[in-house]
Motif scaffolding. Sequence first.
Motif, short mmCIF file in Angstrom:
data_model
loop_
_atom_site.label_atom_id
_atom_site.label_comp_id
_atom_site.label_asym_id
_atom_site.label_seq_id
_atom_site.Cartn_x
_atom_site.Cartn_y
_atom_site.Cartn_z
N SER A 7 0.60 -1.40 -0.11
CA SER A 7 -0.14 0.04 -0.08
C SER A 7 0.81 1.32 -0.02
O SER A 7 0.52 2.14 -0.64
CB SER A 7 -1.07 0.01 1.17
N GLN A 8 1.97 1.26 0.92
CA GLN A 8 2.73 2.49 0.64
C GLN A 8 3.69 2.57 -0.67
O GLN A 8 3.76 3.69 -1.23
CB GLN A 8 3.99 2.33 1.91
N PRO A 49 -3.29 6.94 7.91
CA PRO A 49 -3.38 5.34 7.82
C PRO A 49 -2.28 4.72 6.92
O PRO A 49 -1.52 5.47 6.37
CB PRO A 49 -4.81 5.35 6.90
N PHE A 50 -2.30 3.78 6.76
CA PHE A 50 -1.08 2.71 5.83
C PHE A 50 0.18 3.04 6.59
O PHE A 50 1.03 2.86 5.60
CB PHE A 50 -1.29 2.99 4.53
N GLY A 51 0.09 3.32 7.87
CA GLY A 51 1.68 3.30 8.23
C GLY A 51 2.29 4.58 8.06
O GLY A 51 3.61 4.54 7.76
N LEU A 52 1.72 5.67 7.65
CA LEU A 52 2.40 6.87 7.21
C LEU A 52 2.28 8.27 8.18
O LEU A 52 1.65 7.88 9.08
CB LEU A 52 1.66 7.36 5.89
N VAL A 53 2.91 9.30 7.96
CA VAL A 53 2.93 10.34 8.91
C VAL A 53 2.94 11.50 7.88
O VAL A 53 3.90 11.55 6.78
CB VAL A 53 3.98 10.24 9.69
N HIS A 77 19.28 3.78 8.23
CA HIS A 77 18.03 3.45 8.58
C HIS A 77 17.23 4.82 8.87
O HIS A 77 17.46 5.45 9.74
CB HIS A 77 18.16 2.57 9.74
N THR A 78 16.27 5.36 7.88
CA THR A 78 15.57 6.40 7.89
C THR A 78 13.95 6.00 7.30
O THR A 78 13.92 4.93 6.89
CB THR A 78 15.90 7.51 7.01
N PRO A 79 13.22 6.73 7.81
CA PRO A 79 11.86 6.79 7.19
C PRO A 79 11.80 6.88 5.58
O PRO A 79 12.90 7.54 5.02
CB PRO A 79 11.00 8.21 7.71
N LEU A 80 10.83 6.31 4.85
CA LEU A 80 10.85 6.21 3.56
C LEU A 80 10.10 7.65 3.05
O LEU A 80 9.12 7.69 3.48
CB LEU A 80 10.18 5.18 2.95
N PHE A 81 10.62 8.43 2.22
CA PHE A 81 9.94 9.27 1.62
C PHE A 81 8.71 8.88 0.79
O PHE A 81 9.11 7.98 -0.30
CB PHE A 81 10.85 10.36 0.92
N ILE A 82 7.79 9.50 0.93
CA ILE A 82 6.56 9.30 0.06
C ILE A 82 6.14 10.26 -0.91
O ILE A 82 6.09 10.19 -2.27
CB ILE A 82 5.22 8.81 0.88
N ASP A 83 6.14 11.83 -0.42
CA ASP A 83 5.70 12.66 -1.26
C ASP A 83 5.69 14.25 -0.51
O ASP A 83 5.71 14.07 0.72
CB ASP A 83 4.20 12.70 -1.67
N SER A 84 6.07 15.08 -1.24
CA SER A 84 6.03 16.60 -0.45
C SER A 84 5.45 17.41 -1.48
O SER A 84 5.47 17.32 -2.85
CB SER A 84 7.31 16.87 -0.21
N VAL A 85 4.94 18.45 -0.92
CA VAL A 85 4.57 19.75 -1.64
C VAL A 85 4.49 20.90 -0.92
O VAL A 85 4.72 20.88 0.44
CB VAL A 85 2.72 19.35 -2.30
N ARG A 86 4.87 22.05 -1.63
CA ARG A 86 5.10 23.41 -0.63
C ARG A 86 4.32 24.43 -1.16
O ARG A 86 4.15 24.56 -2.51
CB ARG A 86 6.50 23.48 -1.00
N THR A 87 3.68 25.30 -0.39
CA THR A 87 3.20 26.60 -0.87
C THR A 87 3.95 27.58 -0.24
O THR A 87 5.11 27.54 0.28
CB THR A 87 1.56 26.64 -0.08
N ALA A 88 3.49 28.71 -0.45
CA ALA A 88 4.42 30.03 -0.01
C ALA A 88 4.30 30.03 1.80
O ALA A 88 5.11 30.49 2.22
CB ALA A 88 3.34 31.37 -0.42
N SER A 95 6.02 10.85 4.78
CA SER A 95 6.83 9.57 4.70
C SER A 95 6.21 8.61 5.60
O SER A 95 5.10 8.44 6.34
CB SER A 95 8.11 10.27 5.49
N THR A 96 7.17 7.41 5.83
CA THR A 96 6.58 6.24 6.40
C THR A 96 6.76 6.48 8.14
O THR A 96 7.44 7.10 8.47
CB THR A 96 7.36 5.05 6.21
N TRP A 97 5.84 6.04 8.95
CA TRP A 97 5.82 6.21 10.39
C TRP A 97 6.70 5.22 10.91
O TRP A 97 6.66 3.91 10.55
CB TRP A 97 4.49 6.00 10.72
N VAL A 98 7.70 5.46 11.73
CA VAL A 98 8.37 4.43 12.39
C VAL A 98 8.04 4.35 13.88
O VAL A 98 8.06 5.01 14.66
CB VAL A 98 9.79 4.97 12.52
#
Length: 291
Positions: A7-8, A49-53, A77-88, A95-98
């Motif tokens: 799922s991740q 959900p799905f072990g994310l943060v 050993h780090t969290p896995l990057f999933i996505d990012s977005v930035r505004t002003a 990322s994944t939750w540890v």
Amino acid sequence: YPHASISQRMIRAILPIIPEGIRVHIYKLCARVSGLIYGTVTGNVFRLPFGLVLKVTFPTSVESHALRFVNRISGVHTPLFIDSVRTAERSYMISTWVEGQRLGDVWDDMTIEDKEQLATDLHQQFSTLRSRTMSTTHPICNAAGGPIDDPRIPWVTQKAPRIFNSCPEFAQEVWIGLNGPRNRDTLRPILQPLIDRQNIPVVFSHGDLVLRNVIVPGGLLWWRTRTERVCLVDWEFAGWMPTYWDPLKATWLDFEEDSEWKQIVRHVFPDCVTELDADWEWRSRSNITII
């Protein structure tokens, strides 16, 4: 990424396809709903959900660039990057939750054997990170390639954050005030030779190795019985820095000359003991306050 669930992996593939504006609205909604479902983690970190943060910060891309980079280095050993977005106004990073406990929360319950295991683990992880990224030509910059903005050298931030082209240029800003009457005959003979060195490699650095940024997987009792590595989180200050930067940052808020944590840091970075000793002399005797 070996520890990611199906799922991740699917979410990681799908999210970048969604337009940024829609993702921002989704992440804002997630932040509002998360506390009702999972309770509070911290003021800017929200369980999903799905072990994310979800992490919400001031506008920056440093941590997302850092996680993307270190996720490719086996042995760190780090969290896995999933996505990012930035505004002003804000940055949103998934990322994944540890699952586990922060090192600071279990520190007083750790045995001597626990701390020896911790020191060995951190030494292995940082040795891997340094050996895979060591450079003699890389500029000193943050993980996104931008200027250095770090609380250990607030005077650089106050003047103007910048990229440094050499280690002597950077070190001159780390240990300031050496020409003052209080320091020129005491601290300058110790520190000026370290500042002037031309042969210090630059490596990719975590930049904030403190107790709260190390997760003990599964909690202390679970971790004791297994060989799983501790997890390094919170890479907001990551960047390409001289080899001595991680040990200096790990101890810059330590007000004991030889605390247990400082002994562990010496084991993790045995080649930086000289810089650690010199930095202690500067912090304890220079009369310069880091705010």
